[in-house]
Design an enzyme around this catalytic site. Structure first.
Site, mmCIF file in Angstrom:
data_model
loop_
_atom_site.group_PDB
_atom_site.id
_atom_site.type_symbol
_atom_site.label_atom_id
_atom_site.label_comp_id
_atom_site.label_asym_id
_atom_site.label_seq_id
_atom_site.Cartn_x
_atom_site.Cartn_y
_atom_site.Cartn_z
ATOM 1 N N HIS A 97 -15.714 2.069 8.494
ATOM 2 C CA HIS A 97 -14.620 1.554 7.676
ATOM 3 C C HIS A 97 -15.134 0.460 6.735
ATOM 4 C CE1 HIS A 97 -10.818 -0.153 6.409
ATOM 5 N NE2 HIS A 97 -10.251 0.966 6.822
ATOM 6 N N GLU A 151 -11.921 6.715 1.545
ATOM 7 C CA GLU A 151 -11.078 5.546 1.324
ATOM 8 C C GLU A 151 -11.674 4.690 0.207
ATOM 9 O OE1 GLU A 151 -8.594 4.714 5.179
ATOM 10 O OE2 GLU A 151 -10.323 3.401 5.076
ATOM 11 N N GLY A 186 -4.956 -1.364 0.995
ATOM 12 C CA GLY A 186 -4.088 -2.532 1.111
ATOM 13 C C GLY A 186 -3.658 -3.116 -0.221
ATOM 14 N N ASN A 203 -4.300 3.680 11.311
ATOM 15 C CA ASN A 203 -5.264 2.631 11.649
ATOM 16 C C ASN A 203 -4.502 1.308 11.643
ATOM 17 O OD1 ASN A 203 -7.288 0.748 11.792
ATOM 18 N ND2 ASN A 203 -8.230 1.270 9.814
ATOM 19 N N GLU A 239 -13.884 -2.237 5.845
ATOM 20 C CA GLU A 239 -13.704 -3.615 6.344
ATOM 21 C C GLU A 239 -14.826 -3.997 7.300
ATOM 22 O OE1 GLU A 239 -9.655 -3.074 7.585
ATOM 23 O OE2 GLU A 239 -9.065 -2.890 5.480
ATOM 24 N N LYS A 276 -5.506 -1.524 12.466
ATOM 25 C CA LYS A 276 -6.383 -2.674 12.161
ATOM 26 C C LYS A 276 -6.117 -3.803 13.166
ATOM 27 C CE LYS A 276 -6.637 -1.047 7.435
ATOM 28 N NZ LYS A 276 -6.870 -1.317 6.027
#
Ligand code: 13P
Length: 258
Positions: free
Chosen positions: A96, A168, A174, A9, A98, A11
């Site tokens: 996701h 996740e 991150g 991914n 995010e 991003k």
């Protein structure tokens, strides 16, 4: 037997030029390791077509990072499922953290996207995961249950073949902190158990559940080697060939024994 799946991914990273060269590097590697593992890259939307071209006729599949559920029409800024398929996408990442956090995506919206994508035969990488506060409050399973029940609402068993789950934990994304093998295996087993109850045990056994959150070359084999972990959704370490290719190789090696 579930086939291991490694997806990158990217991003909101890369440039047109770096996206193309990264895709070409992955394609060369996968020519060697394929057909033992499935590999996908998910670049930013403006680079999808160029990345597709750079992947050539390799077996690396292309994924998008978002889609809208409606048919093409007056939805400024959105990406229709048909459009993603038109440029060669086989996958879309949905749910996701995010997108949940920064763009206010709810379980209900994610569900509409999952149903729309899966029923149009666009593969879905459906992300779930708890925050640090949830984990510290011992609410991991409760949060996963809510996200799973929301995401799979109205999803017929016949659509499950189009869906891969990615666990996740938000606190591992991150951060350089990965879930421990015990934490990852426990969450994956919980998800598989939930699927067995919601659908049926054979369907749950077939479903691939990827782990995501600070996967790197040095922890990939241990995580993907866990009984209920069927691959990895990789963020930061998917942005450089020298970091991503060893993860693909680790999956290919595991595929011989797992
Ligand atoms: P990192 O690998 O950078 O932690 O990101 C994980 C992720 O969010 C993949 O979707």
């Amino acid at each position: 037997m579930r086939r291991l799946f490694v997806a990158g991914n990217w991003k909101m990273n890369t440039t047109l030029s770096s996206a193309k060269s990264l895709a070409a590097e992955v394609a060369v590697e996968v020519q060697k390791t394929q057909p033992r593992v499935d590999v996908a890259v998910c670049p930013p939307a403006p680079y999808l077509l160029a990345v597709k071209e750079a992947l050539g006729d390799s077996k690396v599949s292309l994924g998008a990072q978002n889609a809208y559920f409606a048919s093409p029409g007056a939805y400024t800024g959105e990406l229709a499922i048909e459009m993603l398929q038109d440029v060669g996408c086989q996958w879309v990442i949905l749910g996701h953290s995010e997108r949940r956090q920064h763009f206010g995506e709810t379980d209900d919206l994610i569900n509409k996207k999952i149903v729309a994508a899966a029923s149009r035969e666009l593969g879905v990488i459906f992300c779930v995961g708890e925050s640090l506060a949830d984990r510290q409050a011992n609410k991991t399973e409760q949060v996963l249950e809510t996200q799973l029940a929301g995401g799979f609402a109205g999803v017929d068993v016949g659509l499950l073949g189009q869906i891969v789950i990615a666990y996740e934990p938000v606190w591992a994304i991150g951060t350089g902190v990965t879930a421990s093998p015990d934490q990852a295996q426990a969450a994956h087993l919980f998800i598989r158990g939930w699927l067995a109850k919601r659908y049926n045990p054979p369907a749950a056994e077939e479903m691939r559940i990827l782990y995501g959150g600070s996967v790197k070359a040095d922890n990939a084999a241990e995580l993907m080697g866990l009984a209920d972990v069927d691959g990895a959704l990789v963020g930061g370490a998917s942005l450089k060939g020298e970091l991503f290719l060893p993860i693909i190789r680790a999956a290919a090696t595991l595929a011989e024994t797992k």
